[in-house]
Design a protein around this motif. Structure first.
Motif, PDB file in Angstrom:
ATOM      1  N   LYS A 423       0.791  -1.367  -0.117  1.00 33.54           N
ATOM      2  CA  LYS A 423       0.151   0.001   0.148  1.00 33.54           C
ATOM      3  C   LYS A 423       0.777   1.302   0.232  1.00 33.54           C
ATOM      4  CE  LYS A 423      -3.956  -1.989   2.454  1.00 33.54           C
ATOM      5  NZ  LYS A 423      -4.951  -1.610   1.330  1.00 33.54           N
ATOM      6  N   PRO A 424       0.501   2.470  -0.544  1.00 34.99           N
ATOM      7  CA  PRO A 424       1.142   3.645  -0.795  1.00 34.99           C
ATOM      8  C   PRO A 424       1.400   3.959   0.800  1.00 34.99           C
ATOM      9  CG  PRO A 424      -0.711   3.667  -2.356  1.00 34.99           C
ATOM     10  CD  PRO A 424      -0.680   2.418  -1.680  1.00 34.99           C
ATOM     11  N   LEU A 425       2.708   4.518   0.998  1.00 37.07           N
ATOM     12  CA  LEU A 425       3.078   4.749   2.453  1.00 37.07           C
ATOM     13  C   LEU A 425       3.172   6.314   2.609  1.00 37.07           C
ATOM     14  CD1 LEU A 425       3.980   3.589   5.286  1.00 37.07           C
ATOM     15  CD2 LEU A 425       6.506   3.681   4.287  1.00 37.07           C
ATOM     16  N   SER A 426       2.443   6.807   3.631  1.00 37.72           N
ATOM     17  CA  SER A 426       2.429   8.130   3.816  1.00 37.72           C
ATOM     18  C   SER A 426       3.723   8.283   4.926  1.00 37.72           C
ATOM     19  CB  SER A 426       1.232   8.454   4.312  1.00 37.72           C
ATOM     20  OG  SER A 426       1.084  10.001   5.004  1.00 37.72           O
ATOM     21  N   GLY A 427       4.163   9.525   5.050  1.00 34.77           N
ATOM     22  CA  GLY A 427       5.084  10.012   5.775  1.00 34.77           C
ATOM     23  C   GLY A 427       6.535   9.401   5.726  1.00 34.77           C
ATOM     24  N   ALA A 428       6.852   8.854   4.590  1.00 35.40           N
ATOM     25  CA  ALA A 428       8.170   8.424   4.434  1.00 35.40           C
ATOM     26  C   ALA A 428       8.982   9.612   3.846  1.00 35.40           C
ATOM     27  CB  ALA A 428       8.256   7.180   3.620  1.00 35.40           C
ATOM     28  N   THR A 429      10.571   9.773   4.284  1.00 39.76           N
ATOM     29  CA  THR A 429      10.905  10.880   3.892  1.00 39.76           C
ATOM     30  C   THR A 429      12.073  10.214   2.705  1.00 39.76           C
ATOM     31  OG1 THR A 429      10.989  11.967   5.850  1.00 39.76           O
ATOM     32  CG2 THR A 429      12.962  12.513   4.472  1.00 39.76           C
ATOM     33  N   ILE A 430      12.002  10.767   1.511  1.00 36.56           N
ATOM     34  CA  ILE A 430      12.689  10.210   0.385  1.00 36.56           C
ATOM     35  C   ILE A 430      13.650  11.235   0.113  1.00 36.56           C
ATOM     36  CG2 ILE A 430      12.585   9.605  -1.995  1.00 36.56           C
ATOM     37  CD1 ILE A 430      10.942   7.638  -0.026  1.00 36.56           C
ATOM     38  N   THR A 431      14.933  10.810   0.154  1.00 36.60           N
ATOM     39  CA  THR A 431      16.290  11.758  -0.381  1.00 36.60           C
ATOM     40  C   THR A 431      16.658  11.404  -1.680  1.00 36.60           C
ATOM     41  OG1 THR A 431      16.864  11.594   2.109  1.00 36.60           O
ATOM     42  CG2 THR A 431      18.668  12.145   0.200  1.00 36.60           C
ATOM     43  N   PHE A 432      16.555  12.420  -2.655  1.00 33.09           N
ATOM     44  CA  PHE A 432      17.193  12.441  -3.983  1.00 33.09           C
ATOM     45  C   PHE A 432      18.760  12.911  -3.926  1.00 33.09           C
ATOM     46  CE2 PHE A 432      12.478  13.011  -3.926  1.00 33.09           C
ATOM     47  CZ  PHE A 432      12.172  12.034  -4.995  1.00 33.09           C
ATOM     48  N   SER A 433      19.250  12.519  -4.914  1.00 30.78           N
ATOM     49  CA  SER A 433      20.601  12.942  -5.035  1.00 30.78           C
ATOM     50  C   SER A 433      21.102  12.809  -6.437  1.00 30.78           C
ATOM     51  CB  SER A 433      21.521  12.357  -4.128  1.00 30.78           C
ATOM     52  OG  SER A 433      21.922  11.043  -4.606  1.00 30.78           O
ATOM     53  N   THR A 434      21.851  13.750  -7.089  1.00 25.74           N
ATOM     54  CA  THR A 434      22.571  13.324  -8.414  1.00 25.74           C
ATOM     55  C   THR A 434      23.774  14.132  -8.294  1.00 25.74           C
ATOM     56  OG1 THR A 434      22.182  14.376 -10.504  1.00 25.74           O
ATOM     57  CG2 THR A 434      21.517  15.844  -9.096  1.00 25.74           C
ATOM     58  N   ASN A 435      24.725  13.269  -9.270  1.00 25.44           N
ATOM     59  CA  ASN A 435      25.965  13.710  -9.418  1.00 25.44           C
ATOM     60  C   ASN A 435      26.205  14.636 -10.595  1.00 25.44           C
ATOM     61  OD1 ASN A 435      25.776  12.205 -11.707  1.00 25.44           O
ATOM     62  ND2 ASN A 435      27.262  10.667 -11.251  1.00 25.44           N
ATOM     63  N   LEU A 436      25.422  15.069 -11.138  1.00 30.46           N
ATOM     64  CA  LEU A 436      25.077  16.386 -12.167  1.00 30.46           C
ATOM     65  C   LEU A 436      24.089  17.125 -12.310  1.00 30.46           C
ATOM     66  CD1 LEU A 436      27.340  16.909 -14.703  1.00 30.46           C
ATOM     67  CD2 LEU A 436      25.765  15.272 -15.998  1.00 30.46           C
ATOM     68  N   GLY A 437      24.167  18.384 -12.404  1.00 27.06           N
ATOM     69  CA  GLY A 437      22.903  19.142 -12.418  1.00 27.06           C
ATOM     70  C   GLY A 437      22.354  19.610 -10.836  1.00 27.06           C
ATOM     71  N   SER A 438      21.278  20.144 -10.628  1.00 29.06           N
ATOM     72  CA  SER A 438      20.701  20.468  -9.553  1.00 29.06           C
ATOM     73  C   SER A 438      19.363  20.040  -9.671  1.00 29.06           C
ATOM     74  CB  SER A 438      20.633  21.761  -9.245  1.00 29.06           C
ATOM     75  OG  SER A 438      20.092  22.860 -10.376  1.00 29.06           O
ATOM     76  N   LEU A 439      18.692  19.820  -8.137  1.00 28.43           N
ATOM     77  CA  LEU A 439      17.425  19.199  -8.210  1.00 28.43           C
ATOM     78  C   LEU A 439      16.603  20.249  -7.416  1.00 28.43           C
ATOM     79  CD1 LEU A 439      18.614  15.654  -6.740  1.00 28.43           C
ATOM     80  CD2 LEU A 439      17.549  15.970  -8.909  1.00 28.43           C
ATOM     81  N   SER A 440      15.429  20.037  -7.529  1.00 29.20           N
ATOM     82  CA  SER A 440      14.307  21.232  -7.179  1.00 29.20           C
ATOM     83  C   SER A 440      14.217  20.951  -5.552  1.00 29.20           C
ATOM     84  CB  SER A 440      12.979  21.378  -7.667  1.00 29.20           C
ATOM     85  OG  SER A 440      12.430  19.993  -7.932  1.00 29.20           O
ATOM     86  N   ASN A 441      13.849  19.563  -5.348  1.00 23.05           N
ATOM     87  CA  ASN A 441      13.831  19.051  -4.016  1.00 23.05           C
ATOM     88  C   ASN A 441      14.905  17.726  -3.817  1.00 23.05           C
ATOM     89  OD1 ASN A 441      11.636  20.624  -3.206  1.00 23.05           O
ATOM     90  ND2 ASN A 441      10.438  19.513  -4.826  1.00 23.05           N
ATOM     91  N   THR A 442      15.387  17.906  -2.544  1.00 23.66           N
ATOM     92  CA  THR A 442      16.550  16.885  -2.295  1.00 23.66           C
ATOM     93  C   THR A 442      15.950  15.780  -1.193  1.00 23.66           C
ATOM     94  OG1 THR A 442      17.705  18.332  -0.570  1.00 23.66           O
ATOM     95  CG2 THR A 442      18.425  17.964  -3.004  1.00 23.66           C
ATOM     96  N   SER A 443      14.587  16.293  -0.436  1.00 22.91           N
ATOM     97  CA  SER A 443      14.360  15.659   0.562  1.00 22.91           C
ATOM     98  C   SER A 443      12.701  15.845   0.604  1.00 22.91           C
ATOM     99  CB  SER A 443      14.799  16.079   1.982  1.00 22.91           C
ATOM    100  OG  SER A 443      14.188  15.223   2.945  1.00 22.91           O
ATOM    101  N   VAL A 444      11.886  15.003   0.447  1.00 26.53           N
ATOM    102  CA  VAL A 444      10.542  15.065   0.166  1.00 26.53           C
ATOM    103  C   VAL A 444       9.756  13.854   1.346  1.00 26.53           C
ATOM    104  CG1 VAL A 444       8.588  14.942  -1.406  1.00 26.53           C
ATOM    105  CG2 VAL A 444      10.665  15.676  -2.124  1.00 26.53           C
ATOM    106  N   THR A 445       8.813  14.368   1.767  1.00 27.30           N
ATOM    107  CA  THR A 445       8.019  13.581   2.595  1.00 27.30           C
ATOM    108  C   THR A 445       6.743  13.152   1.664  1.00 27.30           C
ATOM    109  OG1 THR A 445       8.788  14.498   4.553  1.00 27.30           O
ATOM    110  CG2 THR A 445       6.878  12.907   4.692  1.00 27.30           C
ATOM    111  N   THR A 446       6.358  11.667   1.654  1.00 25.99           N
ATOM    112  CA  THR A 446       5.281  11.287   0.997  1.00 25.99           C
ATOM    113  C   THR A 446       3.917  11.917   1.529  1.00 25.99           C
ATOM    114  OG1 THR A 446       5.332   9.398   2.263  1.00 25.99           O
ATOM    115  CG2 THR A 446       6.718   9.254   0.152  1.00 25.99           C
ATOM    116  N   GLY A 447       3.029  12.113   0.895  1.00 30.34           N
ATOM    117  CA  GLY A 447       1.732  12.070   1.277  1.00 30.34           C
ATOM    118  C   GLY A 447       0.864  10.617   1.315  1.00 30.34           C
TER     119      GLY A 447
END
Length: 465
Positions: A423-447
């Motif tokens: 089941k879709p999980l609410s309240g999980a913190t997802i961390t995004f990373s990249t080695n090239l360019g920039s990200l609009s969000n690097t840490s997002v909590t799921t709804g």
């Protein structure tokens, strides 16, 4: 020169509190039927189904939306006298909160549960604490709004409407400040629906075309205008994000159901109208990336179809123990397949005034219960408050392979977090990373929908991110 993107991510633990609100199934009168009684059934995950509650809402009630925490439910009816009703966590104490000049035809709730949006000529926005309408009379976009979809992060509503002079229009509505945004897209034909895919992109179904739109600009993506020989209905999507499906509202063209390859942006295959006796299919349910259930309310018939690599085949027979005829409504539970789970758990079928439950994991009829005889029920709705059940056991990526020109931005890079049951999980913190360019969000909590997303801006240099 373009570059290829690969999404790198990691799940971090958040604060998880077990949600004790159980899943339920509701039997409704339906959009094109009379009646105002709603019957709710529990025991979804037990050995037997049980009758939980009966209550009265507006005439032609067709949709129930749970507030993610399960504290209340919004009941939407095709009625101008009782358009939106709420009931409490026990499906008691109905309270009328809105009556509209134009009958509602669609509604959605944001992933954080903070806003309810209802398409009824204008777009009506309610905050869900006191259930007050935030813009009296709704937001007017200059067209008659009949459908709405909400972005994965819940910050934008996409309102679709038709013009009296012909044509259709989709507008972005900012749900942070409850105003009409500048992004909009006009179509020459008569549109039928708008949907947001698991890749975060917006899809408009229109006469003889399906249009994939960038969710920020509402302009077609590259090759995003897909020609079809059909009047496609609102899209649904396979859990792996590879395909979308649409039911043709004009099956005389010879195509009843379209299978759209979302990567190639082409029609991969279709189910011939003759395979479904030229019936109009109005409901498509996708429990796995290899199966779709197609339901015709007009003919009261349910079909089971198989999806393969670029193919769709009709028909593989009725689910175990359930008649495929005299069907009054269908629904599926909300588990998402991931390694270790092949399908959603349950299919629910109302047939001959009996509610049946089929366990899709073993293809067996596991429960049934008589529906009330007080009125005809012609729709089913699966009610699933959010899951906050532990840390993610699976992370499904969408849109993680894109080619970008230097100094441009990607389409959304999306992750779906799932709990141990899929089941879709609410309240999980997802961390995004990249080695090239920039990200609009690097840490997002799921709804409540389990999604987290970011956008990458490519640098001037070439490479793989």
């Amino acid at each position: 020169m373009s570059r290829r993107l690969t999404l790198f991510l990691a799940a971090c633990t958040g604060l998880f509190v077990s949600n004790l609100q159980a899943d339920d199934v509701a039997a409704l009168p339906g959009y094109n039927s009379l009646g105002s009684n709603v019957a709710v059934f529990g025991g979804v995950n037990s050995s037997s189904l049980t009758s939980l509650a009966n209550f009265t809402a507006g005439d032609s009630t067709f949709l129930i939306l749970p507030k993610p925490d399960g504290s209340k439910y919004y009941v939407i009816a095709k009625s101008t006298s009782s358009s939106v009703t709420t009931v409490d966590t026990n499906f008691e104490n109905p309270k009328l909160i809105a009556s509209f000049v134009t009958s509602p035809s669609a509604a959605a709730i944001t992933s954080n549960g903070g806003k309810l949006v209802v398409a009824a000529g204008t777009l009506h926005i309610f905050e869900t604490t006191k259930d007050q309408e935030l813009v009296p009379g709704g937001i007017n976009t200059g067209v008659t709004i009949f459908d709405v979809a909400v972005s994965l992060d819940g910050t934008t509503a996409y309102a679709l409407g038709t013009s009296t002079s012909g044509g259709s229009q989709v507008n972005a509505i900012n749900l942070t400040n409850n105003t009409k945004g500048t992004a909009q897209y006009g179509l020459l034909g008569t549109a039928t629906g708008v949907a947001v895919g698991p890749n975060g992109r917006v899809y408009v179904s229109n006469q003889n075309q399906i249009v994939e739109l960038d969710p920020t600009t509402l302009q077609p993506t590259t090759d995003g205008v897909i020609g079809v020989n059909a009047i496609p209905g609102r899209l649904v999507f396979t859990p792996d994000g590879k395909y979308a499906l649409a039911a043709n509202q004009n099956p005389v063209t010879g195509q009843a159901i379209l299978l759209i390859d979302l990567n190639a942006k082409t029609i991969a295959n279709f189910v011939a109208s003759a395979d479904v006796q030229d019936q109009i299919i109005d409901t498509l349910l996708v429990p796995s990336s290899t199966t779709v259930f197609a339901y015709s309310s007009q003919a009261e018939t349910l079909y089971q179809m198989g999806i393969g690599s670029g193919s769709i085949a009709c028909c593989t027979g009725a689910p175990a123990g359930v008649s495929s005829t005299f069907v009054q409504g269908v629904a599926i539970s909300n588990e998402v397949p991931f390694p270790g789970r092949t399908t959603a758990q349950y299919l629910f079928v109302a047939s001959s005034n009996i509610l049946f439950r089929v366990d899709l994991t073993v293809d067996q009829l596991t429960a049934q219960l008589a529906l009330p005889t007080s009125q005809s029920f012609n729709a089913l709705e699966y009610l699933a408050p959010e899951s906050t059940n532990g840390s993610p056991v699976a992370l499904l990526p969408y849109g993680n392979s894109q080619a970008l020109a230097p100094n441009t931005t990607s389409e959304p890079l999306v992750v779906l977090a799932l709990d141990v049951n899929g089941k879709p999980l609410s309240g999980a913190t997802i961390t995004f990373s990249t080695n090239l360019g920039s990200l609009s969000n690097t840490s997002v909590t799921t709804g409540a929908n389990g999604y987290a997303s970011t956008v990458l801006t490519a640098p001037a240099t070439n490479g793989t991110a």
